[in-house]
Design a protein around this motif. Structure first.
Motif, short mmCIF file in Angstrom:
data_model
loop_
_atom_site.label_atom_id
_atom_site.label_comp_id
_atom_site.label_asym_id
_atom_site.label_seq_id
_atom_site.Cartn_x
_atom_site.Cartn_y
_atom_site.Cartn_z
N ILE A 1 6.45 -8.36 38.80
CA ILE A 1 7.25 -7.46 38.04
C ILE A 1 7.47 -6.10 36.78
O ILE A 1 7.93 -5.32 37.30
CB ILE A 1 7.90 -8.57 37.33
CG1 ILE A 1 9.47 -9.64 38.53
CG2 ILE A 1 9.50 -7.80 36.60
CD1 ILE A 1 10.35 -8.88 38.92
N GLY A 2 5.96 -6.06 36.88
CA GLY A 2 6.01 -5.74 35.34
C GLY A 2 5.22 -3.95 36.10
O GLY A 2 5.81 -2.95 35.97
N ILE A 3 4.87 -4.78 37.40
CA ILE A 3 4.52 -2.63 38.24
C ILE A 3 5.69 -2.50 39.07
O ILE A 3 5.44 -1.69 38.93
CB ILE A 3 3.49 -3.90 39.42
CG1 ILE A 3 1.47 -3.68 38.82
CG2 ILE A 3 2.89 -2.42 40.38
CD1 ILE A 3 1.04 -4.62 39.75
N TYR A 4 6.43 -3.58 39.42
CA TYR A 4 7.92 -2.95 39.89
C TYR A 4 8.51 -1.78 39.07
O TYR A 4 8.91 -0.90 39.09
CB TYR A 4 8.29 -3.92 40.62
CG TYR A 4 10.18 -4.03 40.90
CD1 TYR A 4 10.69 -3.14 42.08
CD2 TYR A 4 10.95 -4.54 39.69
CE1 TYR A 4 11.94 -3.21 42.53
CE2 TYR A 4 12.44 -4.17 40.41
CZ TYR A 4 12.28 -3.40 41.78
OH TYR A 4 13.89 -3.32 41.66
N ASN A 5 8.78 -2.71 37.51
CA ASN A 5 9.47 -1.72 36.75
C ASN A 5 9.15 -1.01 36.34
O ASN A 5 9.79 0.34 35.85
CB ASN A 5 9.60 -2.88 35.28
CG ASN A 5 10.69 -4.17 35.06
OD1 ASN A 5 11.56 -3.75 36.03
ND2 ASN A 5 10.43 -4.85 34.65
#
Ligand code: GAP
Length: 496
Positions: free
Chosen positions: A403-407
């Protein structure tokens, strides 16, 4: 028999349409009511692909050209527009119905009495039908107007205002991408012949006596094209000749400005990766449009036949002169260089955006025997989704890292984040959508802040630091190979 798209097996238009529906690229319009012939909706991935194609077109033909401006004109204009342009009187096709198979089609006026249907049946000619859609404007005293049949007229109507406000000097162009409407007698071949479609085109205005093109370079002159010339077609043959643009000018097939824009069209087709399958077809005298003195079609070798993708017409002074007559307005322009007031002549390159969309998809569509699924090998800058972030299993820490990378990535690009199903299935889904890379988050990612990036075309993977992902994605979109941007690694997930 191999699956469609594999070597030696041709993809049909129906299979492409089924693929586009299944993957959310294109749906038939108002399908819950049975659809409406000739009307289509772009789905979630189609709208992204089309937007990327339009952006590339606008960047190449408007921003990267020194003498081009853009407009976005209204779809409905004063009805005199279409009287002046000749569309009310001349924009018509002959409708014919096969006496044997009953299929309706449009035929060329010159083909009446000569042409037979593919099934061998004779045609019964039903008469000429104008292609403009009519509607009314106003409630109490409505006037009859037309939905535009081409975007070109917007550029002629706004010509004077653009010249004054954009402070451009001859020669200069006005470009536009927009919806057009034609009441086609027989819409068919999926998006290829529809009743509502998108044209990207520009009108390039030149001093009427200017024959030299000062920006014609070696890259234009030495460009070799596959030409089907008018003489060959008049002899009822279809042999292609490989000729340079320079030779076409020498043979007086076109003037230098016309040649410059024809070459630029092919050069943009190179940018989007479809140029190798494009040929140029010179119009014979008998088929020239009412406004053109020389026209070339740009035909793409679709798996379902070689068909028109775009065109390039020499419209001369026809349109501006017509609008001057019908509006009683002066549409001349002062030319600084010669100190003359002139009515410019016009070269018009035109592109059917849905046809380009289809060509890009046909070029990209490959069936991979090893993976047993379709891989859309679309250039990364055109791909609808740029990357998919996939935790390899539903582990809390992996999901958090993903999720961190996606954000971070979603601030710049359309990226997907997908936790559901097996990693293999998520890879295949993204292969079919043409997603250039899948970012897999595994146990190691949680420990050392690295991830693997899987290359769509080879399935090979490289390991990179999470902090470098944005840069890697940027480089892949600009055309660099993912496999050169990190250390190639063996992975535990074995793909068929
Ligand atoms: N202003 C010039 C003009 O409109 P055109 O050849 O009639 O020229 C431009 O149309 C382009 O629009 C064509 O080259 C083709 O790619 C596309 N086009 C024409 N009719 C179409 C249709 N019914 N459905 C989809 N695209 C179409």
């Amino acid at each position: 028999m191999g699956k469609k798209g594999s070597v030696g097996d041709k993809l049909s238009i129906d299979e492409l349409a089924a693929f586009c529906k299944r993957k959310g690229f294109v749906f038939s319009s108002s399908e819950i009511y049975g659809g409406l012939a000739g009307f289509w909706d772009l789905g979630p991935f189609g709208v992204e692909l089309m937007s990327n194609i339009k952006q590339s077109w606008w960047s190449y033909f408007v921003h990267q050209q020194e003498n081009m401006t853009g407009i976005d004109a209204s779809i409905i204009s004063h009805p005199k527009t279409w009287e002046a342009s000749g569309h009310v009187s001349s924009f018509a096709d002959v409708a014919a119905v096969c006496k044997k198979c009953k299929k309706a089609t449009k035929i060329d006026k010159s083909e009446v009495g000569k042409l037979k249907c593919g099934c061998g049946g004779e045609y019964s000619v039903q008469g000429e039908f104008n292609l403009l859609f009519k509607t009314n404007v106003g409630a109490l005293n409505p006037i009859q107007v037309y939905l535009r049949g081409e975007t070109a007229q917007g550029m002629f109507l706004d010509f004077k205002q653009v010249a004054e406000t954009a402070r451009v000097k001859l020669p200069f162009g006005i470009a536009q991408i927009g919806k057009c409407f034609r009441n086609e007698i027989a819409p068919r071949d999926f998006l290829f012949r529809s009743r509502e479609f998108t044209i990207g085109e520009f009108e390039f205005f030149i001093h009427p006596e200017e024959k030299k093109c000062s920006i014609l370079e070696k890259k234009h002159l030495q460009l070799n094209v596959n030409l089907l010339d008018a003489e060959t077609q008049e002899k009822k043959k279809d042999t292609l000749k490989e000729v340079s643009i320079e030779k076409m000018i020498k043979d007086k097939k076109l003037d230098e400005w016309h040649a410059y824009w024809l070459a630029e069209q092919i050069l943009w087709f190179r940018v989007i990766g479809i140029a190798d399958k494009v040929k140029i077809r010179e119009h014979m005298m008998s088929e020239l449009s009412h406004y053109s003195s020389a026209t070339f079609d740009l035909d793409y070798e679709y798996p379902f036949g070689s068909k028109e993708l775009g065109g390039n017409a020499n419209r001369g002074q026809y349109d501006l002169t017509q609008h001057m007559k019908h509006s009683n307005q002066k549409l001349e322009i002062f030319d600084e260089a010669t100190k003359q007031r002139v009515i410019p002549r016009v070269i018009e390159p035109t592109f059917g955006m849905e046809r380009i969309f289809l060509a890009v998809l046909c070029n990209a569509y490959k069936y991979d025997e090893r993976r047993q699924n379709i891989v859309l090998k679309i250039p990364a800058f055109l791909a609808p989704v740029k990357a998919a972030v996939l935790p390899i299993v539903k582990d809390r820490n992996m999901m958090k890292t993903a999720i961190g990378i996606y954000n971070v990535l979603k601030k710049d690009w359309l990226v997907e984040h997908d936790e559901g199903g097996s990693i293999g299935r998520r890879y295949s889904r993204n292969d079919e959508l043409g997603t250039p890379m899948c970012i897999a988050v595994d146990e190691q990612s949680v420990k050392d802040k690295t991830v693997t990036l899987r290359d769509r075309d080879t399935t090979k993977q490289v390991r990179v630091k999470i902090e470098d992902i944005s840069e890697v994605v940027r480089k892949v979109i600009s055309g660099e190979s993912l496999l050169k941007l990190g250390k190639i690694v063996e992975t535990r997930v074995k793909e068929n």
